[in-house]
Design a protein around this motif. Sequence first.
Motif, mmCIF file in Angstrom:
data_model
loop_
_atom_site.group_PDB
_atom_site.id
_atom_site.type_symbol
_atom_site.label_atom_id
_atom_site.label_comp_id
_atom_site.label_asym_id
_atom_site.label_seq_id
_atom_site.Cartn_x
_atom_site.Cartn_y
_atom_site.Cartn_z
ATOM 1 N N LEU A 127 0.677 -1.235 -0.055
ATOM 2 C CA LEU A 127 0.069 -0.095 -0.034
ATOM 3 C C LEU A 127 0.910 1.280 0.020
ATOM 4 O O LEU A 127 0.572 2.202 -0.648
ATOM 5 C CB LEU A 127 -0.897 -0.142 1.297
ATOM 6 C CG LEU A 127 -2.085 0.777 1.260
ATOM 7 C CD1 LEU A 127 -2.843 0.417 -0.159
ATOM 8 C CD2 LEU A 127 -2.977 0.611 2.377
ATOM 9 N N GLU A 131 0.772 4.212 -2.691
ATOM 10 C CA GLU A 131 0.490 5.653 -2.619
ATOM 11 C C GLU A 131 2.065 6.497 -2.978
ATOM 12 O O GLU A 131 1.547 7.628 -3.248
ATOM 13 C CB GLU A 131 0.670 5.920 -1.070
ATOM 14 C CG GLU A 131 -0.761 5.229 -0.368
ATOM 15 C CD GLU A 131 -0.862 5.315 1.118
ATOM 16 O OE1 GLU A 131 -0.094 4.717 1.854
ATOM 17 O OE2 GLU A 131 -1.728 6.289 1.778
ATOM 18 N N ALA A 134 1.143 7.696 -6.389
ATOM 19 C CA ALA A 134 0.172 9.076 -6.704
ATOM 20 C C ALA A 134 1.266 10.045 -5.873
ATOM 21 O O ALA A 134 1.093 11.181 -6.726
ATOM 22 C CB ALA A 134 -1.042 8.932 -5.544
ATOM 23 N N ASP A 135 1.908 9.937 -5.063
ATOM 24 C CA ASP A 135 2.800 11.134 -4.621
ATOM 25 C C ASP A 135 3.815 11.429 -5.898
ATOM 26 O O ASP A 135 4.308 12.603 -6.144
ATOM 27 C CB ASP A 135 3.841 10.554 -3.631
ATOM 28 C CG ASP A 135 2.825 10.472 -2.299
ATOM 29 O OD1 ASP A 135 1.732 11.166 -2.378
ATOM 30 O OD2 ASP A 135 3.216 9.726 -1.316
ATOM 31 N N SER A 148 9.394 10.177 -3.481
ATOM 32 C CA SER A 148 8.448 9.264 -3.810
ATOM 33 C C SER A 148 9.057 8.251 -4.557
ATOM 34 O O SER A 148 8.384 6.859 -4.417
ATOM 35 C CB SER A 148 7.639 9.810 -4.884
ATOM 36 O OG SER A 148 7.154 11.273 -4.327
ATOM 37 N N ASN A 397 3.348 11.196 4.202
ATOM 38 C CA ASN A 397 2.232 10.871 4.237
ATOM 39 C C ASN A 397 1.272 11.142 5.456
ATOM 40 O O ASN A 397 1.875 10.370 6.384
ATOM 41 C CB ASN A 397 1.964 9.560 3.352
ATOM 42 C CG ASN A 397 0.549 9.057 3.163
ATOM 43 O OD1 ASN A 397 -0.107 9.115 4.171
ATOM 44 N ND2 ASN A 397 0.069 8.469 2.080
ATOM 45 N N ARG A 399 -1.446 9.799 6.676
ATOM 46 C CA ARG A 399 -1.993 8.583 7.077
ATOM 47 C C ARG A 399 -0.950 7.644 7.764
ATOM 48 O O ARG A 399 -1.019 7.291 8.582
ATOM 49 C CB ARG A 399 -2.509 7.933 5.842
ATOM 50 C CG ARG A 399 -3.351 6.473 6.270
ATOM 51 C CD ARG A 399 -3.635 5.927 4.919
ATOM 52 N NE ARG A 399 -2.835 5.194 4.345
ATOM 53 C CZ ARG A 399 -2.201 3.917 4.804
ATOM 54 N NH1 ARG A 399 -2.759 3.330 5.463
ATOM 55 N NH2 ARG A 399 -1.211 3.494 4.147
ATOM 56 N N HIS A 400 0.030 7.807 7.281
ATOM 57 C CA HIS A 400 1.248 6.969 7.657
ATOM 58 C C HIS A 400 1.786 7.640 8.777
ATOM 59 O O HIS A 400 2.072 6.677 10.086
ATOM 60 C CB HIS A 400 2.667 6.927 6.739
ATOM 61 C CG HIS A 400 2.336 6.306 5.476
ATOM 62 N ND1 HIS A 400 3.186 6.118 4.383
ATOM 63 C CD2 HIS A 400 1.246 5.911 4.988
ATOM 64 C CE1 HIS A 400 2.738 5.551 3.591
ATOM 65 N NE2 HIS A 400 1.305 5.389 3.776
ATOM 66 N N ILE A 454 -7.843 5.855 -0.351
ATOM 67 C CA ILE A 454 -6.707 6.242 -0.961
ATOM 68 C C ILE A 454 -6.545 6.009 -2.348
ATOM 69 O O ILE A 454 -6.074 6.938 -3.127
ATOM 70 C CB ILE A 454 -5.681 4.804 -0.470
ATOM 71 C CG1 ILE A 454 -5.407 5.222 1.060
ATOM 72 C CG2 ILE A 454 -4.481 5.001 -1.286
ATOM 73 C CD1 ILE A 454 -4.751 3.844 1.470
ATOM 74 N N ARG A 457 -7.804 9.113 -4.805
ATOM 75 C CA ARG A 457 -6.944 10.467 -4.782
ATOM 76 C C ARG A 457 -6.254 10.370 -6.208
ATOM 77 O O ARG A 457 -5.761 11.178 -6.947
ATOM 78 C CB ARG A 457 -5.875 10.131 -4.088
ATOM 79 C CG ARG A 457 -6.020 11.061 -2.593
ATOM 80 C CD ARG A 457 -4.648 10.952 -1.995
ATOM 81 N NE ARG A 457 -3.635 11.734 -2.396
ATOM 82 C CZ ARG A 457 -2.266 11.412 -2.408
ATOM 83 N NH1 ARG A 457 -2.062 10.259 -1.598
ATOM 84 N NH2 ARG A 457 -1.384 12.504 -2.871
#
Length: 462
Positions: A127, A131, A134-135, A148, A397, A399-400, A454, A457
Amino acid sequence: MRQRGDTIAAIATARGRAALAIVRLSGPEACRIAAACFRGADLQAVPSHTAHFGYVLSPDGEPIDQVVATVFRTPRSYTGEDVVELTCHGGDLAPQLILETLLHHGARLAEPGEFTLRAFLNGKLDLAQAEAVADLIHAGSTRAHRVSLAHLQGRYSEQLQRLRSDLLELCAYVELELDFSDEDVEFADRAQLEALLDRTGRLLDELLRSYRLGELLRDGVRVVIGGRPNAGKSTLLNALLGQDRAIVSPVPGTTRDQIEAEAEIEGLRFRFVDTAGLRATADEIEAEGVRRAQQAIAAAEVLVYVFDLTVGLAPDEQAYLTRLRTEQPALPVIVVGNKRDLLDSAPELLALDRPVLALSARRAREDAAELQPLVRELVAAVTADLGSMDDSAVVMNQRHRQHLARAREAVQAARAALDQGLSGDLLALELRRALHELGAITGEITTEDVLDQIFSRFCIGK
Ligand code: GDP
């Protein structure tokens, strides 16, 4: 939640005039659907990882475009499924007509991020790596791009895996001891447990600390340039934007008297705000400008305060800078004494107890070296000791960060349980909690809601 197992299609490239565009198909029917509208090789028979020139035909047999079809067979593809990429000519029409043809033959239009979601569900990416995709697409500076990419390559996930395996080891000791609790044996060496917990705590602390840099990389560093009218703020801003082949994009002014512009300096994205003067005033329009300037400073990561060396710092400016120390103690302030070229001798280099950077914004337009000390200060002010941090250890991130913070809490609680000689089940519980939080980052543990959040996005086609 999206259906799995069907075949999805989407245009993977940006719309508009371009030399090429890519329409992508993924799923068990990808080769059949592509073959149904392709004149050239038999795409159902060709080997994986081969490219084929040919034509895409519309449902009524008319050629739509010359294309190159690239075939990737499961599991060696981005999604892990059969994938066909049709590279056609760019523009608004060809990709759209090809997509419609694929939908006609049985593909479904992909949802945002669905290709990457499938890659995650099929174990091609974890995951955190998904992500990072996207970054990478959203990266606004060289360093953000580098971070990234390091995350996409899995170096960040490896760090998290190491943390998890340490915790698992700990957990195993403690739980084994619990199994034999009647027999009063101790498998776990207390000192070793303490050392392992402390090391885990330190690693978590370091990752959490890096989020400050991660945030700046993600959102850019907001630098407000303040000072009296005529101090040379605009000249300085222009010099900063002009140096280091740096202009990213000028942002339209938010107000008549406030100009924003972006530049990349030393791999970081800076957002400069040139404000109106800060002096107390009876004029209403100007008072509004001052209020806005103060607002901007309240939201700033750095304040560059410019004054004219030939005029000096007025008492109210000094008072203002002193007040700022108590009002925004964490705000780095760089005081710039401008128009150095007009002075014969070296200027007084202290404004109150702050050092003054003497320079000439005018000269800086011709000679970028003039700005070097300021640039160094700017970068140092925001990154401090984080600047040299390994790219794979930078958390970008939100969330992280939340999961890491909860994992650290759990590790601290486990450490406290150990200190207080509390029961092994309590210790095991906290360790499990930390493991759970770390697992949520890489997606070992996840829910559909989280996945939806996630992947929504992402853009369609990714
Ligand atoms: P602002 O009102 O603070 O934005 O100031 P400006 O950038 O518009 O500059 C005010 C005046 O000072 C202009 O005439 C500039 O050309 C001049 N100026 C700015 N920087 C320098 C400098 O380094 N040296 C000299 N001699 N003049 C400067």
